[in-house]
Motif scaffolding. Structure first.
Motif, PDB file in Angstrom:
ATOM      1  N   ASP A  95       1.064  -0.964  -0.071  1.00  0.00           N
ATOM      2  CA  ASP A  95      -0.198   0.584   0.122  1.00  0.00           C
ATOM      3  C   ASP A  95       0.908   1.320   0.161  1.00  0.00           C
ATOM      4  N   ILE A 109      -3.238   0.724  -4.892  1.00  0.00           N
ATOM      5  CA  ILE A 109      -3.498   1.084  -3.289  1.00  0.00           C
ATOM      6  C   ILE A 109      -3.869  -0.516  -2.654  1.00  0.00           C
ATOM      7  N   THR A 111      -5.924  -3.955  -1.082  1.00  0.00           N
ATOM      8  CA  THR A 111      -7.461  -3.948  -1.303  1.00  0.00           C
ATOM      9  C   THR A 111      -7.389  -4.541  -0.585  1.00  0.00           C
ATOM     10  N   LYS A 157     -10.949   3.508   0.174  1.00  0.00           N
ATOM     11  CA  LYS A 157      -9.997   4.193  -0.366  1.00  0.00           C
ATOM     12  C   LYS A 157      -9.990   4.260  -1.814  1.00  0.00           C
TER      13      LYS A 157
END
Ligand code: ZN
Ligand code: FE
Length: 255
Positions: A95, A109, A111, A157
């Motif tokens: 991340d 990102i 997740t 996010k």
């Protein structure tokens, strides 16, 4: 010039994606679930595979990785979290990491939720994100390795990205997702209209992917946990967003 994209189906309901830069002649594929389908897509476009971005370790995303990597000598970017597939990753990412692909910054990102290693790839310069099995059209991934709090934090996010972000996800689950969405958000006119539109697309053999974040905010119940009508429907007016998300995810699992 903007990237060219080529999306192709494989397996029961998977989508692969090629990203091509005409200036640098670099081509990335998102995931490597089926080497033959990826080769066919490369042959059709005439593009040379240079990079492979892996979202998560599941076989429908990695089964063709060894073959594709070896045949094309492609650089593989994959999750930092170990898995049966991770020995094949050249660059391990977590991340907040970012890397350059064809002169664009790719933001990583994490997740987690569907799996613990899940990565999404956001390319701001192209207004696009690849969400793997985290965010689907009018749906989200089943929670296998994480928990509902984790999955909700992951979706938050993605919710923070710009509204115009184009979302490429890895499965065509939209017809079933729309039916469930109607059940928890029955008075949403935008959702009703979209269900008709995606049914027409599928009846014509067309994909419903990619989608756009603003469309998902209007019609995806998993991104609408703060919506008063949905909360009233669930009898959860005072609950936290994470609790409403967990309830909707549980109902979808049993739908
Ligand atoms: Zn998966
Ligand atoms: Fe999958």
């Amino acid at each position: 010039m903007a990237f060219q994209t080529h999306q192709f189906p494989y397996g029961d309901d998977n989508y692969g994606l090629l990203l091509h830069c005409t200036d640098s002649n670099l081509t990335a594929c998102i995931d490597a679930g089926d080497a033959d389908a990826t080769e066919a897509a490369l042959a059709e476009t005439g593009w040379q595979l240079s990079h492979i971005f892996i979202t998560h370790h599941h076989g429908d995303h990695t089964a063709g990785l060894a073959d594709l990597k070896q045949r094309h000598n492609a650089a593989v970017m994959g999750p930092i979290i170990d898995s049966p597939a991770s020995a094949l990753y050249d660059i391990r990412l977590g991340d907040g990491d970012h890397f350059d692909f064809a002169g664009r910054r790719v933001d990583v990102i994490a997740t987690p939720g569907h799996t613990l290693d899940m990565l999404n790839f956001y390319i701001a310069a192209e207004d696009m994100v690849c969400t793997g099995d985290t965010l689907f059209v009018m749906g989200c991934g089943r929670i296998f390795e994480g928990d509902a709090d984790m999955m909700w934090a992951s979706l938050e996010k993605l919710l923070a990205l710009p509204d115009q972000t184009i979302i490429y996800c890895s499965h065509e689950y939209t017809i079933a997702n729309a039916a469930f969405a109607r059940a928890v958000d029955p008075n949403n006119a935008a959702l009703a209209a979209r269900q008709e539109a995606i049914t027409e697309l599928r009846n014509s053999g067309l994909p419903t992917v990619p989608t756009r974040l603003d469309l998902e905010k209007a019609t995806n119940p998993f991104l609408r946990v703060d919506n008063a009508a949905i909360r009233a429907h669930l009898g959860m007016e005072q609950a936290s967003n994470a609790a409403v998300f967990a309830e909707i995810r549980k109902r979808k699992d049993n739908f």
